[in-house]
Design a protein around this motif. Structure first.
Motif, PDB file in Angstrom:
ATOM      1  N   LEU A 195       0.829  -1.201   0.000  1.00  0.00           N
ATOM      2  CA  LEU A 195       0.000   0.000   0.000  1.00  0.00           C
ATOM      3  C   LEU A 195       0.865   1.252   0.000  1.00  0.00           C
ATOM      4  N   PHE A 196       1.984   1.229   0.709  1.00  0.00           N
ATOM      5  CA  PHE A 196       2.852   2.402   0.713  1.00  0.00           C
ATOM      6  C   PHE A 196       3.479   2.613  -0.662  1.00  0.00           C
ATOM      7  N   ARG A 197       3.937   1.543  -1.297  1.00  0.00           N
ATOM      8  CA  ARG A 197       4.456   1.688  -2.667  1.00  0.00           C
ATOM      9  C   ARG A 197       3.374   2.267  -3.576  1.00  0.00           C
ATOM     10  N   ALA A 198       2.145   1.798  -3.398  1.00  0.00           N
ATOM     11  CA  ALA A 198       1.026   2.275  -4.218  1.00  0.00           C
ATOM     12  C   ALA A 198       0.771   3.759  -3.996  1.00  0.00           C
ATOM     13  N   GLN A 199       0.789   4.174  -2.735  1.00  0.00           N
ATOM     14  CA  GLN A 199       0.587   5.589  -2.431  1.00  0.00           C
ATOM     15  C   GLN A 199       1.703   6.445  -2.995  1.00  0.00           C
ATOM     16  N   MET A 200       2.922   5.942  -2.947  1.00  0.00           N
ATOM     17  CA  MET A 200       4.054   6.735  -3.420  1.00  0.00           C
ATOM     18  C   MET A 200       4.049   6.906  -4.939  1.00  0.00           C
ATOM     19  N   LEU A 201       3.450   5.990  -5.688  1.00  0.00           N
ATOM     20  CA  LEU A 201       3.295   6.240  -7.127  1.00  0.00           C
ATOM     21  C   LEU A 201       2.419   7.467  -7.351  1.00  0.00           C
ATOM     22  N   THR A 202       1.362   7.601  -6.562  1.00  0.00           N
ATOM     23  CA  THR A 202       0.494   8.774  -6.694  1.00  0.00           C
ATOM     24  C   THR A 202       1.215  10.033  -6.213  1.00  0.00           C
ATOM     25  N   GLU A 203       2.001   9.919  -5.155  1.00  0.00           N
ATOM     26  CA  GLU A 203       2.779  11.084  -4.693  1.00  0.00           C
ATOM     27  C   GLU A 203       3.809  11.491  -5.750  1.00  0.00           C
ATOM     28  N   MET A 204       4.434  10.524  -6.392  1.00  0.00           N
ATOM     29  CA  MET A 204       5.402  10.839  -7.449  1.00  0.00           C
ATOM     30  C   MET A 204       4.710  11.505  -8.639  1.00  0.00           C
ATOM     31  N   ALA A 205       3.495  11.060  -8.956  1.00  0.00           N
ATOM     32  CA  ALA A 205       2.737  11.700 -10.039  1.00  0.00           C
ATOM     33  C   ALA A 205       2.426  13.155  -9.680  1.00  0.00           C
ATOM     34  N   ARG A 206       2.064  13.381  -8.425  1.00  0.00           N
ATOM     35  CA  ARG A 206       1.776  14.752  -7.980  1.00  0.00           C
ATOM     36  C   ARG A 206       3.016  15.630  -8.130  1.00  0.00           C
ATOM     37  N   MET A 207       4.185  15.085  -7.761  1.00  0.00           N
ATOM     38  CA  MET A 207       5.420  15.852  -7.899  1.00  0.00           C
ATOM     39  C   MET A 207       5.776  16.081  -9.367  1.00  0.00           C
ATOM     40  N   SER A 208       5.465  15.104 -10.228  1.00  0.00           N
ATOM     41  CA  SER A 208       5.749  15.273 -11.661  1.00  0.00           C
ATOM     42  C   SER A 208       4.918  16.391 -12.267  1.00  0.00           C
TER      43      SER A 208
END
Length: 483
Positions: A284-297
């Motif tokens: 779940l943390f890896r999954a959340q961090m993909l969305t956080e990385m998208a936000r940063m992109s």
């Protein structure tokens, strides 16, 4: 008597004469185009230090998991092939390792490695006889002599291969000193980096604790707090952009994404850093961090690459002795429609974001990935990858994705290699396969030869350059018009 080394001019082209003639015409238009290599794992120190590569075994055999995994499958121990272990460098004699490899060349018949190797032997080193047990010493000595010359140093080969841009991949805990040295050297070769944050995102990664400590040192942030952790990513991303990065890369086991409320994300992060998480919470943390990385992109313009679907380090005993990336990674089924939905619900309609999705699960091409990329503005399909970076894999990719996603929701080809000398071989193979596919469409009157020629150039050069924003001065700039 030595066997001739033959690279047929029509290799990988259609057997039917009229289609083959079209493929030849298309290939002639793309053969000499510069190479765009926007994602890979070559060592930046090669280009910063520009030292000679040494010998054939250490350059071509020991770093190439495609080669030694095949030999290992036939019972050849890795230590005999100069593959380093966790204890340190192999003590095997390089000439003996090369002889062992040469005596087993028949194992690579029908594989893409056979095509790549023989391209390197013929086109890079000029051999006209095949490698086998009888010619092993000739190859070893000739390659060693050439590698000792200035013409075979990394920068000279980079220029000879007509590489316009090459991206390496580093983690946020790495210093980027070699990229700074390349830039400061005044050499004109474009070698950039890509941001691969897996070691500080995947709590199950064996380097997670050490990588987090280094992450804190490099950023000066409290990476054990949720706010400090996210700020540290932003700082390292900015440093990577300064070193030329235009993309991030995420090698998660699955494509699962999540969009938790801020309080939920913070509570999950505390479990991760406390070491009290379950396997499901690590996912779940890896999954959340993909969305956080998208936000940063969306903020900094870096293109996201998602490379899921590998059961990494499947051979436990080999991993314990040799570490990761030793040819024991195995593809597994990967789902995308539900996995990507949280990220797509949040950002999928924002054309300022670009996400390139890869797969090792070919069953998902026509059913999931092509329809998704054929609809969502942020999604593009990465090329056939890793185990499918092969003539048949590339053909299957085009056959299963083109009708739904077209050519222009793909990003052309990238070689994703650690083996520097194989880069021109891999791009040549991809160009030949694409020209053969386009020739079939022309022969079936589904495309004119003029349209096919334009598409071939786009696939070989324009699409990867545009998809990875290599046609811009900075990743946050406006997209250039389509080629």
């Amino acid at each position: 008597m030595a066997k001739p080394l033959v690279l047929h001019d029509d290799r990988l082209f259609p057997a039917e004469p009229s289609a083959r003639a079209v493929a030849r015409e298309l290939y002639a238009a793309v053969k000499g185009l510069p190479i765009i290599s926007p994602h890979g794992h070559t060592d930046p120190s090669w280009f910063s230090e520009n030292e000679s590569f040494g010998n054939a075994a250490d350059l071509l055999l020991a770093p190439d998991h495609y080669l030694y995994r095949m030999l290992y499958s036939q019972g050849v121990p890795l230590e005999q092939l100069r593959v380093p272990s966790k204890r340190g460098p192999s003590g095997a004699d390089p000439r003996e390792a090369w002889r062992l490899f040469a005596s087993n060349m028949k194992l690579f018949r029908g594989t893409p490695s056979w095509l790549w190797l023989n391209y390197v032997f013929a086109e890079v080193f000029g051999f006209e006889i095949a490698l086998d047990e009888a010619t092993a010493d000739l190859y070893f000595d000739t390659i060693g002599e050439k590698l000792a010359t200035d013409a075979f140093r990394p920068r000279a080969l980079f220029e000879r291969f007509n590489i316009e841009a090459l991206a390496t991949t580093e983690g946020p805990q790495e210093s980027l000193k070699h990229h700074h040295a390349i830039r400061d050297s005044g050499w004109g070769g474009k070698v950039i980096t890509a941001y691969r944050p897996d070691p500080v995102i995947d709590a199950e990664h064996e380097q997670f604790g050490d990588a987090m400590e280094r992450f804190a040192q490099l950023t000066g942030q409290d990476v054990w707090s949720w706010r400090g952790y996210l700020d540290a990513h932003r700082l390292r991303r900015a440093a990577f952009i300064d070193a030329g990065a235009t993309s991030t890369d995420h090698g998660h086991p699955t494509a699962t994404t999540a969009d938790l409320a801020p309080a939920e994300a913070q509570a999950l992060f505390h479990k991760i850093t406390a070491g009290t998480f379950t396997a499901a919470e690590a996912e779940l943390f890896r999954a959340q961090m993909l969305t956080e990385m998208a936000r940063m992109s969306l903020d900094d313009g870096l293109v996201m690459q998602i490379h899921p679907g590998s059961f990494r380090n499947h051979n436990r005993l080999l991993f314990e002795a040799y570490g990761r990336d030793k040819g024991a990674d195995i593809p597994q089924p990967t789902e995308y429609v539900r996995a990507l939905k949280p990220l797509l619900d949040r950002f999928g309609n924002d054309p300022k974001l670009s996400v390139i999705v890869f797969t090792l699960d070919e069953t998902s091409y026509a059913r999931e990935l092509a329809p998704l990329a054929g609809h969502y503005p942020i999604l593009k399909l990465g090329p056939a990858w890793w185990f499918h970076d092969s003539p048949e894999g590339m053909r299957r990719f085009r056959e299963q994705t083109t009708e739904t996603a077209g050519f222009y929701n793909t990003v052309g080809f990238n070689d994703d290699t650690r083996a520097f000398l194989s880069i021109p071989a891999r791009h040549d193979l991809a160009r030949r396969v694409d020209c053969a596919f386009l020739a079939r469409l022309v022969s079936e009157h589904r495309m004119t030869v003029e349209e096919a020629a334009e598409t071939a150039v786009d696939l070989a050069y324009n699409l990867p350059k545009r998809a990875y924003k290599l046609d811009q001065t900075s990743p946050a700039g406006a997209l250039a018009p389509a080629a």
